[in-house]
Design an enzyme around this catalytic site. Structure first.
Site, PDB file in Angstrom:
ATOM      1  N   HIS A  16       0.863  -1.196   0.000  1.00 53.35           N
ATOM      2  CA  HIS A  16       0.000   0.000   0.000  1.00 53.35           C
ATOM      3  C   HIS A  16       0.889   1.233   0.000  1.00 53.35           C
ATOM      4  O   HIS A  16       1.280   1.737   1.050  1.00 53.35           O
ATOM      5  CB  HIS A  16      -0.917  -0.032   1.233  1.00 53.35           C
ATOM      6  CG  HIS A  16      -1.923   1.076   1.296  1.00 53.35           C
ATOM      7  ND1 HIS A  16      -3.102   0.973   2.002  1.00 53.35           N
ATOM      8  CD2 HIS A  16      -1.939   2.328   0.754  1.00 53.35           C
ATOM      9  CE1 HIS A  16      -3.784   2.090   1.898  1.00 53.35           C
ATOM     10  NE2 HIS A  16      -3.089   2.947   1.151  1.00 53.35           N
ATOM     11  N   HIS A  18       1.208   4.827  -2.549  1.00 54.59           N
ATOM     12  CA  HIS A  18       0.800   5.607  -3.732  1.00 54.59           C
ATOM     13  C   HIS A  18       2.062   6.252  -4.276  1.00 54.59           C
ATOM     14  O   HIS A  18       2.709   7.029  -3.558  1.00 54.59           O
ATOM     15  CB  HIS A  18      -0.213   6.680  -3.343  1.00 54.59           C
ATOM     16  CG  HIS A  18      -1.430   6.128  -2.668  1.00 54.59           C
ATOM     17  ND1 HIS A  18      -2.616   5.923  -3.333  1.00 54.59           N
ATOM     18  CD2 HIS A  18      -1.639   5.700  -1.391  1.00 54.59           C
ATOM     19  CE1 HIS A  18      -3.508   5.421  -2.494  1.00 54.59           C
ATOM     20  NE2 HIS A  18      -2.939   5.272  -1.308  1.00 54.59           N
ATOM     21  N   HIS A 196      -9.545   0.919  -1.079  1.00 51.97           N
ATOM     22  CA  HIS A 196      -9.481   1.596   0.216  1.00 51.97           C
ATOM     23  C   HIS A 196     -10.876   1.540   0.839  1.00 51.97           C
ATOM     24  O   HIS A 196     -11.864   1.905   0.183  1.00 51.97           O
ATOM     25  CB  HIS A 196      -9.100   3.061   0.044  1.00 51.97           C
ATOM     26  CG  HIS A 196      -7.652   3.319  -0.253  1.00 51.97           C
ATOM     27  ND1 HIS A 196      -6.983   2.725  -1.272  1.00 51.97           N
ATOM     28  CD2 HIS A 196      -6.748   4.128   0.369  1.00 51.97           C
ATOM     29  CE1 HIS A 196      -5.725   3.160  -1.276  1.00 51.97           C
ATOM     30  NE2 HIS A 196      -5.555   4.013  -0.297  1.00 51.97           N
ATOM     31  N   GLU A 199     -11.007   3.475   6.227  1.00 54.85           N
ATOM     32  CA  GLU A 199      -9.958   4.391   6.709  1.00 54.85           C
ATOM     33  C   GLU A 199     -10.680   5.490   7.483  1.00 54.85           C
ATOM     34  O   GLU A 199     -10.625   5.526   8.704  1.00 54.85           O
ATOM     35  CB  GLU A 199      -9.165   4.958   5.512  1.00 54.85           C
ATOM     36  CG  GLU A 199      -8.080   5.961   5.912  1.00 54.85           C
ATOM     37  CD  GLU A 199      -7.406   6.652   4.703  1.00 54.85           C
ATOM     38  OE1 GLU A 199      -7.962   6.608   3.587  1.00 54.85           O
ATOM     39  OE2 GLU A 199      -6.332   7.258   4.906  1.00 54.85           O
ATOM     40  N   ASP A 277       1.859   4.060   2.691  1.00 52.98           N
ATOM     41  CA  ASP A 277       0.791   4.886   2.098  1.00 52.98           C
ATOM     42  C   ASP A 277       1.351   6.032   1.245  1.00 52.98           C
ATOM     43  O   ASP A 277       1.454   5.896   0.029  1.00 52.98           O
ATOM     44  CB  ASP A 277      -0.151   5.402   3.186  1.00 52.98           C
ATOM     45  CG  ASP A 277      -1.554   5.694   2.683  1.00 52.98           C
ATOM     46  OD1 ASP A 277      -1.830   5.418   1.502  1.00 52.98           O
ATOM     47  OD2 ASP A 277      -2.380   6.182   3.477  1.00 52.98           O
ATOM     48  N   ASP A 278       1.661   7.159   1.894  1.00 54.86           N
ATOM     49  CA  ASP A 278       2.206   8.325   1.188  1.00 54.86           C
ATOM     50  C   ASP A 278       3.413   8.820   1.984  1.00 54.86           C
ATOM     51  O   ASP A 278       3.332   9.845   2.679  1.00 54.86           O
ATOM     52  CB  ASP A 278       1.134   9.422   1.085  1.00 54.86           C
ATOM     53  CG  ASP A 278      -0.089   8.941   0.337  1.00 54.86           C
ATOM     54  OD1 ASP A 278      -0.060   8.927  -0.900  1.00 54.86           O
ATOM     55  OD2 ASP A 278      -1.066   8.546   1.004  1.00 54.86           O
TER      56      ASP A 278
HETATM   57  N1  HPA Z   1      -6.566   7.325   1.232  1.00 59.98           N
HETATM   58  C1  HPA Z   1      -7.297   7.621   0.163  1.00 59.98           C
HETATM   59  N2  HPA Z   1      -6.765   8.089  -0.954  1.00 59.98           N
HETATM   60  C2  HPA Z   1      -5.463   8.256  -1.016  1.00 59.98           C
HETATM   61  C3  HPA Z   1      -4.657   7.980   0.051  1.00 59.98           C
HETATM   62  C4  HPA Z   1      -5.241   7.470   1.238  1.00 59.98           C
HETATM   63  O1  HPA Z   1      -4.592   7.172   2.257  1.00 59.98           O
HETATM   64  N3  HPA Z   1      -3.391   8.278  -0.336  1.00 59.98           N
HETATM   65  C5  HPA Z   1      -3.450   8.699  -1.607  1.00 59.98           C
HETATM   66  N4  HPA Z   1      -4.707   8.700  -2.035  1.00 59.98           N
HETATM   67 ZN    ZN Z   2      -3.725   4.808   0.519  1.00 54.48          ZN
END
Ligand code: HPA
Ligand code: ZN
Length: 333
Positions: A16, A18, A196, A199, A277-278
């Site tokens: 996971h 991006h 996703h 969250e 994630d990011d």
């Molecule tokens: N959640 C939803 N969209 C996203 C995320 C995330 O953590 N990171 C990049 N796009």
């Molecule tokens: Zn994500």
């Protein structure tokens, strides 16, 4: 070996991440300059000061703005290559990275430009760093079903290079059911499916991802804990959750890392994995995430190993490769 040494020594798969979320401010400035694109910051420090998010949407606004400087094949290559160098440092030996085609095609960048740059970086990562990878394209859920169908059509010529289809962006108000038909078409075309869910959105969205999209993995999914029947379903099906601890902290999904539920989920038998994630936006790559939970939740060596094993078991690599990495992990002292 102490916990820190173990975290560094463990081979890991990242499931996971991006790729647009790995965009470090230094590289963003360099690419903006060479492409003659203005960005609303004067310095790397100013960029970092802008990263004071308090929820998913406040992050996404900045994340999409940053991606605007990516125009040429080389830009996508440089972005992905920088991430692979971080993987090498963290002993991430396999990665399944998300990309958001619509973020680029909506600005007039060709789908081919994006995929060619990413694929060339993936090929170099294999040959120069020994890191294997898969690409997963995500639909932006704040956009329409029709736009997702168009994106799927654009992806079909690149089917062999894209292992799966996912769903990201603003979760609340955009349930998986909005995309049921386009995911059915993606499944028919042979793509694996992730989404996703859970969250910021409620457990109902996780149910929809399972029942309507028929996912192979849930991305995040930490809010599943609020629904006992859902927990039993996830455990029974050995459904992987790709959990992102530093992301959850930064976007206030949890208030304190000591409150994070990843250890409870693991102990109850949910197939959780650790991911970044990011990472450029949320304060750390794979090992930073492992270290943060290990320290806050006092994880044992066996728990750290289990999380690493889970990452390969939940991945889309074949069983021979899965067993290879699992044996390496079990052989660590
Ligand atoms: N959640 C939803 N969209 C996203 C995320 C995330 O953590 N990171 C990049 N796009
Ligand atoms: Zn994500």
């Amino acid at each position: 070996m102490n916990q820190l040494e173990l975290i560094r020594a463990l081979p890991k798969a990242e499931l996971h991440v991006h790729i647009e979320g790995t965009f470090e401010p230094e590289l963003m400035f360099a690419i903006a300059q060479r492409n003659h694109i203005d960005i609303p910051y004067k310095s790397v420090e100013e960029v970092k000061q802008a990263y004071n998010f308090h929820n998913l949407q406040s992050f996404l606004d900045i994340y999409y703005a940053g991606a605007n400087v990516l125009v040429y094949e080389q830009d996508f290559y440089d972005l992905a290559w920088a991430y692979f160098e971080k993987c090498a440092e963290d002993h991430v030996v396999h990665t399944e990275m998300f990309f958001d085609p619509q973020t680029h095609t909506d600005r007039g960048v060709a789908f081919k430009t994006v995929i060619d740059g990413l694929q060339r970086a993936c090929d170099d990562a294999k040959s120069k760093l020994g890191i294997s990878s898969h690409l997963i394209m995500c639909f932006l859920r704040h956009l329409s079903e029709e736009a997702a169908f168009e994106t799927l059509a654009q992806a079909l010529p690149y089917k062999e290079q894209i292992i799966g289809v996912g769903l990201d962006s603003s979760e609340v108000g955009h349930p998986p059911s909005k995309f049921e038909r386009v995911f059915a078409k993606a499944r028919e075309a042979g793509f694996l499916i992730v989404a996703h869910a859970g969250e910021e959105g409620p457990p109902e969205y996780v149910w929809e991802a399972l029942d309507l999209l028929k996912v192979n993995r849930i991305d995040h999914g930490v809010r599943s804990e609020e629904d006992e029947a859902l927990m039993q379903r996830l455990i029974a099906e050995k459904m992987p959750l790709t959990v992102c601890p530093l992301s959850n902290l930064k976007l206030c999904v949890v208030e304190d890392m000591a409150d994070h539920n990843i250890r409870r989920l693991l102990q109850q038998g949910v197939h959780v994995t650790v991911n970044s994630d990011d990472p450029s936006y949320f304060g750390g790559y794979m090992n930073d995430n492992f270290i943060a939970i290990s320290e806050a939740l006092d994880l044992t060596a066996d728990e750290l190993k289990q999380l690493a094993i889970n990452s390969f078991e939940a991945s889309f690599i074949d069983d021979t490769q899965k067993n290879h990495w699992k044996n390496q992990i079990l052989a660590l002292a």
